[in-house]
Design an enzyme around this catalytic site. Structure first.
Site, PDB file in Angstrom:
ATOM      1  N   VAL A  52      46.697 -26.101 -31.231  1.00  0.00           N
ATOM      2  CA  VAL A  52      46.927 -24.654 -31.149  1.00  0.00           C
ATOM      3  C   VAL A  52      46.034 -23.850 -32.086  1.00  0.00           C
ATOM      4  O   VAL A  52      46.032 -22.620 -32.014  1.00  0.00           O
ATOM      5  CB  VAL A  52      48.406 -24.295 -31.447  1.00  0.00           C
ATOM      6  CG1 VAL A  52      49.317 -24.812 -30.357  1.00  0.00           C
ATOM      7  CG2 VAL A  52      48.827 -24.801 -32.814  1.00  0.00           C
ATOM      8  N   TYR A  53      45.299 -24.476 -32.964  1.00  0.00           N
ATOM      9  CA  TYR A  53      44.465 -23.719 -33.892  1.00  0.00           C
ATOM     10  C   TYR A  53      43.357 -23.011 -33.115  1.00  0.00           C
ATOM     11  O   TYR A  53      42.431 -23.634 -32.598  1.00  0.00           O
ATOM     12  CB  TYR A  53      43.863 -24.629 -34.952  1.00  0.00           C
ATOM     13  CG  TYR A  53      44.854 -25.172 -35.964  1.00  0.00           C
ATOM     14  CD1 TYR A  53      46.181 -24.743 -36.001  1.00  0.00           C
ATOM     15  CD2 TYR A  53      44.462 -26.122 -36.903  1.00  0.00           C
ATOM     16  CE1 TYR A  53      47.076 -25.238 -36.917  1.00  0.00           C
ATOM     17  CE2 TYR A  53      45.350 -26.633 -37.833  1.00  0.00           C
ATOM     18  CZ  TYR A  53      46.664 -26.185 -37.836  1.00  0.00           C
ATOM     19  OH  TYR A  53      47.550 -26.700 -38.754  1.00  0.00           O
ATOM     20  N   ASN A  54      43.482 -21.699 -33.045  1.00  0.00           N
ATOM     21  CA  ASN A  54      42.538 -20.860 -32.306  1.00  0.00           C
ATOM     22  C   ASN A  54      42.332 -21.370 -30.881  1.00  0.00           C
ATOM     23  O   ASN A  54      41.207 -21.476 -30.383  1.00  0.00           O
ATOM     24  CB  ASN A  54      41.219 -20.735 -33.066  1.00  0.00           C
ATOM     25  CG  ASN A  54      41.390 -19.936 -34.346  1.00  0.00           C
ATOM     26  OD1 ASN A  54      41.724 -18.750 -34.313  1.00  0.00           O
ATOM     27  ND2 ASN A  54      41.222 -20.592 -35.484  1.00  0.00           N
ATOM     28  N   ASP A  55      43.464 -21.727 -30.280  1.00  0.00           N
ATOM     29  CA  ASP A  55      43.509 -22.136 -28.876  1.00  0.00           C
ATOM     30  C   ASP A  55      42.560 -23.300 -28.577  1.00  0.00           C
ATOM     31  O   ASP A  55      41.925 -23.341 -27.526  1.00  0.00           O
ATOM     32  CB  ASP A  55      43.193 -20.951 -27.965  1.00  0.00           C
ATOM     33  CG  ASP A  55      43.660 -21.183 -26.532  1.00  0.00           C
ATOM     34  OD1 ASP A  55      44.627 -21.947 -26.337  1.00  0.00           O
ATOM     35  OD2 ASP A  55      43.047 -20.622 -25.608  1.00  0.00           O
ATOM     36  N   LYS A  80      47.654 -32.460 -33.905  1.00  0.00           N
ATOM     37  CA  LYS A  80      49.071 -32.214 -33.617  1.00  0.00           C
ATOM     38  C   LYS A  80      49.248 -31.734 -32.191  1.00  0.00           C
ATOM     39  O   LYS A  80      48.320 -31.203 -31.581  1.00  0.00           O
ATOM     40  CB  LYS A  80      49.636 -31.154 -34.568  1.00  0.00           C
ATOM     41  CG  LYS A  80      49.284 -31.324 -36.022  1.00  0.00           C
ATOM     42  CD  LYS A  80      49.869 -30.204 -36.849  1.00  0.00           C
ATOM     43  CE  LYS A  80      49.281 -30.178 -38.245  1.00  0.00           C
ATOM     44  NZ  LYS A  80      47.896 -29.640 -38.252  1.00  0.00           N
TER      45      LYS A  80
END
Length: 323
Positions: A52-55, A80
């Site tokens: 999910v980090y910056n999609d 993750k």
């Protein structure tokens, strides 16, 4: 950099991890490359990211750097899944289908056949725990993940998942728990630290610098180039800008002055050497801050300073934690 065993496993990682939360956002490819190179050259091995980090952009940047800038074999690659929310039947959460689809997508972005540590980013109450843990089995048995961990679990959730995982697959237990932990956030000491110790799980603190507040940069205002001044991260930082935090930051600054080092190094050394901690994850804002964090390797806090910091940042433990 000193290496430590991750929980009760045979996996050894550097006692500081490099976080990539801002990669693909405020941190571009060139600066990410500089950070990763400096970290590995200093002996760092644990590099942590998430789908999910910056999609997914953080994973893509990290993947682009493996091979060209650092050897894939020189790092312990951690990512993750479970926090992503998207459309479609497998768009997110901790169901078997969503988790395994997320892992495959992470591997494509990272350009690798396996991750060394695959972590459940969040507890999902809408999915049976047995199903979620079954996805971990599938990931490990297929060779796509070497070790597994969790993030942001409550104490009872961690203990339950660890117990059921070990009963189902004793050869591949949960080895890590990533939680917010710093001088400003010691809530994990109420239950989670004891649960992790009981189940031989290593703690990987995120935000070990109190979301940047413990560096002292916010003592007299909000620097224009800080995360606290950005629309995206202002509320994230503001969470720890309290009167209690100000007292703790003053104590950290006083300790740093006495030791001839930085508040950043003092705050990081404190959490690094807490019971049960394997490696704080440092999401340095820039290469300069990363170099400051790396200098914490030289710091061993004297007992009297550690005791003073313990006291000023102590949280109240009620029943039954105090027994």
């Amino acid at each position: 950099m000193e290496l430590r065993a991750l929980g009760g496993s045979g996996l050894r990682v550097s006692r500081m991890g490099l976080g990539t939360l801002t990669w693909g956002g405020e941190t571009g490819s060139e600066e990410a490359a500089d950070k990763l190179t400096a970290f590995v050259e200093a002996g760092g091995t644990l590099v942590d990211t998430a789908d999910v980090y910056n999609d997914g952009a953080a994973e893509e940047i990290l993947g682009s750097l493996l091979g060209d800038h650092v050897s894939r074999d020189s790092i312990v690659l951690a990512t993750k899944a479970a926090a992503r929310r998207a459309g479609g039947p497998f768009g997110g959460g901790a169901s078997r289908g969503a988790l395994l689809a997320a892992l495959d997508a992470s591997l494509r972005r990272l350009g690798t056949e396996h991750v060394d540590l695959w972590q459940l980013h969040a507890w999902d109450s809408g999915v049976p725990l047995e199903e979620t843990l079954g996805a971990l089995d599938a990931a490990v048995s297929s060779g796509r993940a070497r070790y597994v961990g969790v993030c942001n679990y409550a104490g009872w959730q961690l203990a339950t998942a660890a117990e059921r995982r070990r009963a189902a697959n004793p050869a591949s237990p949960i080895v890590s728990a990533q939680m917010e932990y710093s001088l400003l956030e010691r809530g994990v000491e109420r239950e989670l630290v004891a649960a992790a110790e009981h189940h031989a799980i290593g703690l990987l603190p995120w935000a070990p610098l109190g979301r940047g507040v413990l560096t002292g940069k916010y003592r007299s205002g909000t620097p224009a180039d800080s995360r606290g001044a950005s629309a995206r991260y202002a509320a994230y930082v503001e969470h720890h800008r309290t009167e209690r935090a100000a007292r703790i930051v003053q104590a950290v600054t006083t300790a740093a002055d006495g030791l001839g080092t930085s508040p950043l190094a003092v705050a990081l050394a404190w959490v690094r050497d807490r019971p049960g901690v394997t490696a704080p994850i440092v999401g340095a804002r820039d290469t300069g801050q990363l170099n400051g964090a790396l200098r914490a390797e030289e710091i061993v806090l004297p007992a009297e300073i550690r005791s003073a910091l313990d006291d000023i940042s102590a949280i109240e433990l009620g029943y039954p934690e105090q027994h």
